[in-house]
Scaffold this motif. Structure first.
Motif, PDB file in Angstrom:
ATOM      1  N   PHE A 177     -31.792   4.356  49.056  1.00  0.00           N
ATOM      2  CA  PHE A 177     -32.290   5.648  48.593  1.00  0.00           C
ATOM      3  C   PHE A 177     -33.209   6.202  49.673  1.00  0.00           C
ATOM      4  O   PHE A 177     -34.335   5.746  49.839  1.00  0.00           O
ATOM      5  N   HIS A 178     -32.707   7.192  50.417  1.00  0.00           N
ATOM      6  CA  HIS A 178     -33.442   7.690  51.585  1.00  0.00           C
ATOM      7  C   HIS A 178     -34.307   8.880  51.195  1.00  0.00           C
ATOM      8  O   HIS A 178     -33.802   9.985  50.942  1.00  0.00           O
ATOM      9  N   VAL A 179     -35.611   8.664  51.184  1.00  0.00           N
ATOM     10  CA  VAL A 179     -36.552   9.730  50.824  1.00  0.00           C
ATOM     11  C   VAL A 179     -37.494  10.073  51.975  1.00  0.00           C
ATOM     12  O   VAL A 179     -38.333  10.966  51.849  1.00  0.00           O
ATOM     13  N   ALA A 180     -37.370   9.370  53.093  1.00  0.00           N
ATOM     14  CA  ALA A 180     -38.233   9.663  54.243  1.00  0.00           C
ATOM     15  C   ALA A 180     -37.950  11.069  54.739  1.00  0.00           C
ATOM     16  O   ALA A 180     -36.798  11.472  54.895  1.00  0.00           O
ATOM     17  N   GLY A 181     -39.005  11.838  54.970  1.00  0.00           N
ATOM     18  CA  GLY A 181     -38.812  13.195  55.463  1.00  0.00           C
ATOM     19  C   GLY A 181     -40.109  13.969  55.450  1.00  0.00           C
ATOM     20  O   GLY A 181     -41.110  13.520  54.878  1.00  0.00           O
ATOM     21  N   ILE A 182     -40.081  15.129  56.070  1.00  0.00           N
ATOM     22  CA  ILE A 182     -41.224  16.035  56.042  1.00  0.00           C
ATOM     23  C   ILE A 182     -40.989  17.031  54.926  1.00  0.00           C
ATOM     24  O   ILE A 182     -39.976  17.725  54.895  1.00  0.00           O
ATOM     25  N   ALA A 183     -41.924  17.087  53.997  1.00  0.00           N
ATOM     26  CA  ALA A 183     -41.755  17.933  52.823  1.00  0.00           C
ATOM     27  C   ALA A 183     -41.913  19.400  53.180  1.00  0.00           C
ATOM     28  O   ALA A 183     -42.484  19.761  54.208  1.00  0.00           O
ATOM     29  N   HIS A 184     -41.414  20.237  52.265  1.00  0.00           N
ATOM     30  CA  HIS A 184     -41.499  21.684  52.444  1.00  0.00           C
ATOM     31  C   HIS A 184     -42.959  22.121  52.475  1.00  0.00           C
ATOM     32  O   HIS A 184     -43.743  21.754  51.627  1.00  0.00           O
ATOM     33  N   LYS A 218     -46.458  17.477  44.290  1.00  0.00           N
ATOM     34  CA  LYS A 218     -47.089  18.275  45.341  1.00  0.00           C
ATOM     35  C   LYS A 218     -46.339  19.586  45.515  1.00  0.00           C
ATOM     36  O   LYS A 218     -45.603  20.023  44.653  1.00  0.00           O
ATOM     37  N   GLY A 219     -46.537  20.246  46.639  1.00  0.00           N
ATOM     38  CA  GLY A 219     -45.783  21.446  46.969  1.00  0.00           C
ATOM     39  C   GLY A 219     -46.134  22.629  46.095  1.00  0.00           C
ATOM     40  O   GLY A 219     -47.281  22.834  45.695  1.00  0.00           O
ATOM     41  N   ASN A 220     -45.109  23.428  45.765  1.00  0.00           N
ATOM     42  CA  ASN A 220     -45.326  24.671  45.032  1.00  0.00           C
ATOM     43  C   ASN A 220     -45.907  24.441  43.644  1.00  0.00           C
ATOM     44  O   ASN A 220     -46.602  25.304  43.109  1.00  0.00           O
ATOM     45  N   TYR A 221     -45.619  23.301  43.042  1.00  0.00           N
ATOM     46  CA  TYR A 221     -46.158  23.023  41.712  1.00  0.00           C
ATOM     47  C   TYR A 221     -47.684  22.979  41.749  1.00  0.00           C
ATOM     48  O   TYR A 221     -48.355  23.434  40.820  1.00  0.00           O
ATOM     49  N   GLN A 222     -48.238  22.448  42.822  1.00  0.00           N
ATOM     50  CA  GLN A 222     -49.698  22.382  42.941  1.00  0.00           C
ATOM     51  C   GLN A 222     -50.313  23.772  43.040  1.00  0.00           C
ATOM     52  O   GLN A 222     -51.449  23.980  42.631  1.00  0.00           O
ATOM     53  N   LEU A 223     -49.556  24.731  43.565  1.00  0.00           N
ATOM     54  CA  LEU A 223     -50.044  26.104  43.604  1.00  0.00           C
ATOM     55  C   LEU A 223     -50.206  26.652  42.182  1.00  0.00           C
ATOM     56  O   LEU A 223     -51.195  27.320  41.873  1.00  0.00           O
ATOM     57  N   LEU A 224     -49.255  26.328  41.304  1.00  0.00           N
ATOM     58  CA  LEU A 224     -49.370  26.738  39.907  1.00  0.00           C
ATOM     59  C   LEU A 224     -50.571  26.077  39.240  1.00  0.00           C
ATOM     60  O   LEU A 224     -51.255  26.695  38.417  1.00  0.00           O
ATOM     61  N   VAL A 225     -50.823  24.819  39.590  1.00  0.00           N
ATOM     62  CA  VAL A 225     -51.984  24.113  39.045  1.00  0.00           C
ATOM     63  C   VAL A 225     -53.279  24.803  39.465  1.00  0.00           C
ATOM     64  O   VAL A 225     -54.193  24.997  38.640  1.00  0.00           O
TER      65      VAL A 225
END
Length: 277
Positions: free
Chosen positions: A52-59, A167-174
């Motif tokens: 399960f490859h999840v390594a990456g730079i997030a948006h 994280k990401g856009n959801y945290q903006l809503l928070v």
């Protein structure tokens, strides 16, 4: 017992999946590997049924970045994924294996418009609008030729993922829910995906030894205003929704520049057609 290797230590999705799978006890062995440096190349991947490859730079904010940063996105999100899959396939040496790649709905472009609903269907073609989406799409394109009868490849293209610790856009809503006592009641629709529903979805792909492209989402579309209100309520706060300025907000969606982009990003409708896999 299914043996699963998560490539990408300390990622939100990988960590959530590892913790969630603990409820199934000895039916699954979950290992995690840090993909920094070259030490991972020395490990034998052949013992695993799935990687399960999840390594990456997030948006992140992709509006003002250097060319060097752009190239890093391609190196991590594309080149590292392909290297990992190639190593896994070589280590298997003909044995059955499954490579699960966390892609993103962003490969279809991130344009939304408050005045026009955007629907992604099984006929929608990838059309990245920035280098983040393009890095994910190029990874998919380079991984596809590795697929065979014994080497299954799964592409997961989720919408915005939310849940505890997300994280990401959801945290903006928070942040908005924590800050404002009122919020516009715009009737938009967004496809979203709860982190635990994603974990269950990944488990099923492993159980069925699947291959293909998947667009998981919650069964019900979300409204931005309702989400802000619910987030606030979960923290013991009240946010009042109002419709009095809706016409002005819809008109602002036509504005060029930053104001129009923010309005369309916050209140635009972007959904995945129900039943699309």
């Amino acid at each position: 017992m299914k043996r699963i290797l998560i490539t990408g230590a300390n990622s939100y999705i990988g960590t959530s999946f590892e913790k969630w799978m603990q409820q199934f006890g000895d039916n699954y062995q979950i290992d995690t590997m840090d993909m920094h440096g070259d030490q991972w190349k020395e490990k034998d991947f052949s013992q695993y049924d799935s990687v399960f490859h999840v390594a990456g730079i997030a948006h992140a904010d992709v509006s003002k970045v250097s060319e060097e940063t752009k190239q890093l996105y391609y190196k991590v999100n594309c080149d590292l994924a392909v290297e990992t899959a190639e190593k896994y396939k070589n280590d298997l040496n003909g044995k059955n294996g499954q490579f699960i790649f966390m892609s993103s709905i962003i490969i279809y472009g991130e344009e939304t418009n408050i005045n026009k609903k955007r629907v992604i269907t099984s006929e929608t073609l990838p059309n990245p609008s920035n280098f983040y989406g393009d890095s994910k799409w190029k990874a998919e394109q380079k991984l596809t030729p590795l697929k065979s009868e014994t080497f299954k490849i799964v592409f997961i293209r989720p919408p915005m993922i939310y849940g505890e610790g997300s994280k990401g856009n959801y945290q903006l809503l928070v942040k908005i829910a924590n800050w404002t006592p009122v919020f516009p009641n715009i009737k938009n629709e967004r496809s979203m995906l709860n982190i635990y529903r994603l974990c269950d979805f990944i488990k099923l792909r492993v159980d069925f030894s699947d291959s293909g492209v998947f667009l998981p989402q919650d069964p019900v579309f979300q409204r931005t205003s309702f989400m802000v209100k619910e987030i606030a309520a979960s923290k013991g706060k009240k946010v009042y929704l109002f419709s009095g300025l809706n016409l002005i907000i819809y008109l602002l969606g036509y504005f060029p520049g930053r104001i129009g982009r923010l309005i369309n990003k916050a209140f635009g409708s972007l959904i995945i057609e129900q039943g699309v896999d």
